[in-house]
Design a protein around this motif. Sequence first.
Motif, PDB file in Angstrom:
ATOM      1  N   ARG A  76     125.371   0.066 -46.433  1.00 29.09           N
ATOM      2  CA  ARG A  76     124.413   0.249 -47.636  1.00 29.09           C
ATOM      3  C   ARG A  76     124.527   1.627 -47.888  1.00 29.09           C
ATOM      4  O   ARG A  76     124.314   2.077 -49.076  1.00 29.09           O
ATOM      5  CB  ARG A  76     123.179  -0.116 -47.228  1.00 29.09           C
ATOM      6  N   HIS A  77     125.064   2.672 -47.098  1.00 27.72           N
ATOM      7  CA  HIS A  77     125.215   3.982 -47.343  1.00 27.72           C
ATOM      8  C   HIS A  77     126.016   4.293 -48.534  1.00 27.72           C
ATOM      9  O   HIS A  77     127.294   4.038 -48.409  1.00 27.72           O
ATOM     10  CB  HIS A  77     125.582   4.844 -46.098  1.00 27.72           C
ATOM     11  N   ALA A  78     125.736   4.872 -49.538  1.00 27.27           N
ATOM     12  CA  ALA A  78     126.402   5.081 -50.894  1.00 27.27           C
ATOM     13  C   ALA A  78     127.558   5.852 -50.694  1.00 27.27           C
ATOM     14  O   ALA A  78     128.405   5.824 -51.597  1.00 27.27           O
ATOM     15  CB  ALA A  78     125.295   5.382 -51.992  1.00 27.27           C
ATOM     16  N   GLU A  79     127.524   6.791 -49.808  1.00 29.53           N
ATOM     17  CA  GLU A  79     128.546   7.793 -49.535  1.00 29.53           C
ATOM     18  C   GLU A  79     129.849   7.235 -49.152  1.00 29.53           C
ATOM     19  O   GLU A  79     130.849   7.865 -49.474  1.00 29.53           O
ATOM     20  CB  GLU A  79     128.220   9.060 -48.782  1.00 29.53           C
ATOM     21  N   GLY A  80     130.077   6.205 -48.644  1.00 27.65           N
ATOM     22  CA  GLY A  80     130.955   5.440 -48.191  1.00 27.65           C
ATOM     23  C   GLY A  80     131.570   5.947 -46.855  1.00 27.65           C
ATOM     24  O   GLY A  80     132.746   5.306 -46.648  1.00 27.65           O
ATOM     25  N   ASN A  81     130.764   6.577 -46.376  1.00 31.53           N
ATOM     26  CA  ASN A  81     131.424   6.956 -44.986  1.00 31.53           C
ATOM     27  C   ASN A  81     130.348   6.445 -43.746  1.00 31.53           C
ATOM     28  O   ASN A  81     130.388   6.898 -42.608  1.00 31.53           O
ATOM     29  CB  ASN A  81     131.573   8.529 -44.590  1.00 31.53           C
ATOM     30  N   ALA A  82     129.747   5.314 -44.028  1.00 27.05           N
ATOM     31  CA  ALA A  82     128.875   4.723 -43.059  1.00 27.05           C
ATOM     32  C   ALA A  82     129.456   4.451 -41.486  1.00 27.05           C
ATOM     33  O   ALA A  82     128.754   4.895 -40.473  1.00 27.05           O
ATOM     34  CB  ALA A  82     128.050   3.447 -43.489  1.00 27.05           C
ATOM     35  N   ALA A  84     131.626   6.337 -40.307  1.00 27.38           N
ATOM     36  CA  ALA A  84     131.695   7.750 -39.564  1.00 27.38           C
ATOM     37  C   ALA A  84     130.317   7.991 -38.956  1.00 27.38           C
ATOM     38  O   ALA A  84     130.251   8.696 -38.055  1.00 27.38           O
ATOM     39  CB  ALA A  84     132.192   8.873 -40.642  1.00 27.38           C
ATOM     40  N   HIS A  85     129.154   7.934 -39.818  1.00 28.72           N
ATOM     41  CA  HIS A  85     127.987   8.101 -39.348  1.00 28.72           C
ATOM     42  C   HIS A  85     127.560   7.375 -37.755  1.00 28.72           C
ATOM     43  O   HIS A  85     127.075   7.658 -36.943  1.00 28.72           O
ATOM     44  CB  HIS A  85     126.914   7.713 -40.045  1.00 28.72           C
ATOM     45  N   ILE A  86     128.092   6.300 -37.853  1.00 28.51           N
ATOM     46  CA  ILE A  86     127.704   5.262 -36.844  1.00 28.51           C
ATOM     47  C   ILE A  86     128.593   5.750 -35.724  1.00 28.51           C
ATOM     48  O   ILE A  86     127.927   5.776 -34.530  1.00 28.51           O
ATOM     49  CB  ILE A  86     127.790   3.790 -37.132  1.00 28.51           C
TER      50      ILE A  86
END
Length: 132
Positions: A76-82, A84-86
Amino acid sequence: MIKRLEIKTTARIQLVDITAQVRGVLRNEHLTSGVAVVYVPHTTCGITINENADPAVKEDITAALGRLVPEDGGYRHAEGNADAHIKASLVGSSVSVIVESSSLVLGTWQGIYLAEFDGPRKRSVLMKFIQG
Ligand code: ZN
């Protein structure tokens, strides 16, 4: 006092061995015994300790994380790098290493790695040396 290293990563996903740089900072600290905390103030990279002998281990780690958390996973994260966060949360944002006789107490095959998951970027690595 907080010490800082600037690390330039060169790929989107990459494990960068920063052990020598951390040792270099420690050398100027005159800390004989204590703990070194190595930390990244970022949400899409992490810090981990793993093998520094066979470079295939780095590739296996990044490949396995890629299978666990694919880049295109319908997030869902709009920045497109979800992803990477995970991955950064899975790896963690710091390690603590014992310091004895002014040296990092690492196993023979251990190195400290900056784990980049959304590079290439310039990353800060913060270090705090605690006497004890
Ligand atoms: Zn993001």
